[in-house]
Design a protein around this motif. Structure first.
Motif, PDB file in Angstrom:
ATOM      1  N   TYR A 168       0.840  -1.207   0.000  1.00  0.00           N
ATOM      2  CA  TYR A 168       0.000   0.000   0.000  1.00  0.00           C
ATOM      3  C   TYR A 168       0.871   1.252   0.000  1.00  0.00           C
ATOM      4  CZ  TYR A 168      -2.935   3.719   2.016  1.00  0.00           C
ATOM      5  OH  TYR A 168      -3.559   4.910   2.264  1.00  0.00           O
ATOM      6  N   ILE A 169       1.885   1.262   0.867  1.00  0.00           N
ATOM      7  CA  ILE A 169       2.811   2.400   0.925  1.00  0.00           C
ATOM      8  C   ILE A 169       3.483   2.593  -0.435  1.00  0.00           C
ATOM      9  CG2 ILE A 169       5.050   3.124   1.905  1.00  0.00           C
ATOM     10  CD1 ILE A 169       4.034   1.943   4.618  1.00  0.00           C
ATOM     11  N   ASP A 170       3.839   1.487  -1.066  1.00  0.00           N
ATOM     12  CA  ASP A 170       4.499   1.544  -2.374  1.00  0.00           C
ATOM     13  C   ASP A 170       3.622   2.219  -3.428  1.00  0.00           C
ATOM     14  OD1 ASP A 170       6.606   0.874  -4.224  1.00  0.00           O
ATOM     15  OD2 ASP A 170       5.381  -0.789  -4.952  1.00  0.00           O
ATOM     16  N   GLY A 175       9.689   9.047  -4.877  1.00  0.00           N
ATOM     17  CA  GLY A 175      11.074   9.205  -4.440  1.00  0.00           C
ATOM     18  C   GLY A 175      11.625   7.887  -3.951  1.00  0.00           C
ATOM     19  N   PHE A 176      11.481   7.635  -2.638  1.00  0.00           N
ATOM     20  CA  PHE A 176      11.969   6.369  -2.088  1.00  0.00           C
ATOM     21  C   PHE A 176      11.188   6.010  -0.836  1.00  0.00           C
ATOM     22  CE2 PHE A 176      14.451   9.678   0.029  1.00  0.00           C
ATOM     23  CZ  PHE A 176      14.572   9.250   1.353  1.00  0.00           C
ATOM     24  N   ILE A 177      11.323   4.747  -0.433  1.00  0.00           N
ATOM     25  CA  ILE A 177      10.774   4.279   0.831  1.00  0.00           C
ATOM     26  C   ILE A 177      11.936   4.174   1.818  1.00  0.00           C
ATOM     27  CG2 ILE A 177       9.767   2.277   2.018  1.00  0.00           C
ATOM     28  CD1 ILE A 177       8.139   1.745  -0.559  1.00  0.00           C
ATOM     29  N   LEU A 208       9.127  -3.996  -5.305  1.00  0.00           N
ATOM     30  CA  LEU A 208       8.387  -2.737  -5.212  1.00  0.00           C
ATOM     31  C   LEU A 208       8.789  -1.795  -6.337  1.00  0.00           C
ATOM     32  CD1 LEU A 208       8.776  -2.190  -1.344  1.00  0.00           C
ATOM     33  CD2 LEU A 208       6.898  -3.327  -2.539  1.00  0.00           C
ATOM     34  N   LYS A 209       7.859  -0.928  -6.734  1.00  0.00           N
ATOM     35  CA  LYS A 209       8.158   0.040  -7.793  1.00  0.00           C
ATOM     36  C   LYS A 209       9.029   1.184  -7.260  1.00  0.00           C
ATOM     37  CE  LYS A 209       4.179   3.157  -7.214  1.00  0.00           C
ATOM     38  NZ  LYS A 209       4.945   4.288  -6.673  1.00  0.00           N
ATOM     39  N   THR A 210       8.910   1.456  -5.944  1.00  0.00           N
ATOM     40  CA  THR A 210       9.616   2.577  -5.344  1.00  0.00           C
ATOM     41  C   THR A 210      10.975   2.124  -4.811  1.00  0.00           C
ATOM     42  OG1 THR A 210       7.441   3.329  -4.580  1.00  0.00           O
ATOM     43  CG2 THR A 210       9.347   4.504  -3.732  1.00  0.00           C
ATOM     44  N   PRO A 211      12.057   2.847  -5.134  1.00  0.00           N
ATOM     45  CA  PRO A 211      13.369   2.482  -4.589  1.00  0.00           C
ATOM     46  C   PRO A 211      13.356   2.511  -3.055  1.00  0.00           C
ATOM     47  CG  PRO A 211      13.586   4.140  -6.311  1.00  0.00           C
ATOM     48  CD  PRO A 211      12.129   4.017  -6.027  1.00  0.00           C
ATOM     49  N   GLN A 212      14.223   1.719  -2.445  1.00  0.00           N
ATOM     50  CA  GLN A 212      14.317   1.695  -0.980  1.00  0.00           C
ATOM     51  C   GLN A 212      15.700   2.170  -0.540  1.00  0.00           C
ATOM     52  OE1 GLN A 212      13.756  -2.214  -1.951  1.00  0.00           O
ATOM     53  NE2 GLN A 212      12.204  -1.076  -3.078  1.00  0.00           N
TER      54      GLN A 212
END
Length: 264
Positions: A168-170, A175-177, A208-212
């Motif tokens: 959900y957060i993703d 930007g990034f997580i 995930l689509k968002t970088p970590q």
């Protein structure tokens, strides 16, 4: 394009061996009230990729003793939200890397959410990290304000965050997580244990689509390498704040070299 996204894109453009991003956190107004802009300039000159500027707060729940003490010192020095914005008003004349403000929700709420976001936009801040602002509340109430001013809001996940919640957060992250390495408060460590390594791998497997970017517990080259094995970068806070307490601002390049350069 937001500078955070730009920086991550550049780091990921190296094909099979992308360069890992180094982000440094420090408390605004520490060690001295007027050190803020000088610390930022020194960090950029030292090769840091991104900077998180801590807005000091009297009750920083997620922070360990080192950052808590720096927050108390900064407040005693006279640091306020207004003074921080004043210190940053011409920072973009000399600094091009992404800048985020990390702070608790109460001071931002007191300042006024829209007024705070507007001021961030005017001073060239690229994003916010607000550990105690729940993702659902942000999504329902504040997302349009952040979008209006081109600000990214970065969310934290921990080893206890469920896969469902992370996904959900993703979906709403830009930007990034911020991948918190452990369930404890911030603080420097010398290595990561097996549970943490498995957690890093678990997140990687979610695709995930968002970088970590990993934070909490990174203090030297070894922990930087371990943290970035399965992530796009790492954040160092407590170890740098401790360094500032014990060394002059001119020695900041030495701290950064110790992180990025393999001592062996």
């Amino acid at each position: 394009m937001n500078r955070i996204e730009q920086s991550l894109s550049m780091h990921n453009s190296n094909g099979k061996d992308p360069k890992k991003l180094l982000s440094i956190y420090f408390t605004a107004g520490y060690p001295n009230l007027n050190d803020t802009s000088q610390v930022i300039k020194q960090l950029q000159a030292s090769g840091v990729d991104m900077i998180e500027i801590g807005l000091p707060f009297s009750d920083p729940l997620a922070d360990g003793p080192t950052i808590q003490a720096s927050s108390t010192k900064a407040l005693n020095n006279g640091m306020t939200t207004e003074i921080l914005f004043d210190q940053l008003k011409s920072i973009r004349d000399e600094v091009s890397i992404p800048l985020l403000i990390m702070g608790y929700f109460n001071p931002i709420l007191q300042y006024g959410i829209e007024a705070f976001c507007k001021k961030c936009s005017e001073t060239g801040i690229d994003g916010l990290i607000i550990p105690d602002l729940p993702v659902d509340v942000f999504h329902k109430e504040y997302l349009p304000i952040f979008e209006k001013y081109g600000l990214y809001n970065v969310f934290l996940i921990t080893p206890q965050t469920t896969d469902e919640r992370i996904k959900y957060i993703d979906t709403i992250s830009k930007g990034f997580i911020y991948m918190v390495s452990s369930a404890s408060t911030t603080g420097a460590k010398n290595s990561f244990d097996q549970d943490q390594q498995q957690y890093f791998q678990r997140i990687k497997n979610l695709s995930l689509k968002t970088p970590q970017i990993v934070g909490f517990g990174i203090s030297n080259h070894e922990t930087f390498e371990q943290a970035t094995r399965h992530a796009n970068g790492a954040i160092i806070g407590s170890a740098f704040v401790k360094f500032l307490k014990e060394h002059s601002l001119e020695e900041i390049p030495r701290f950064v070299d110790n992180i990025l350069v393999d001592p062996n």
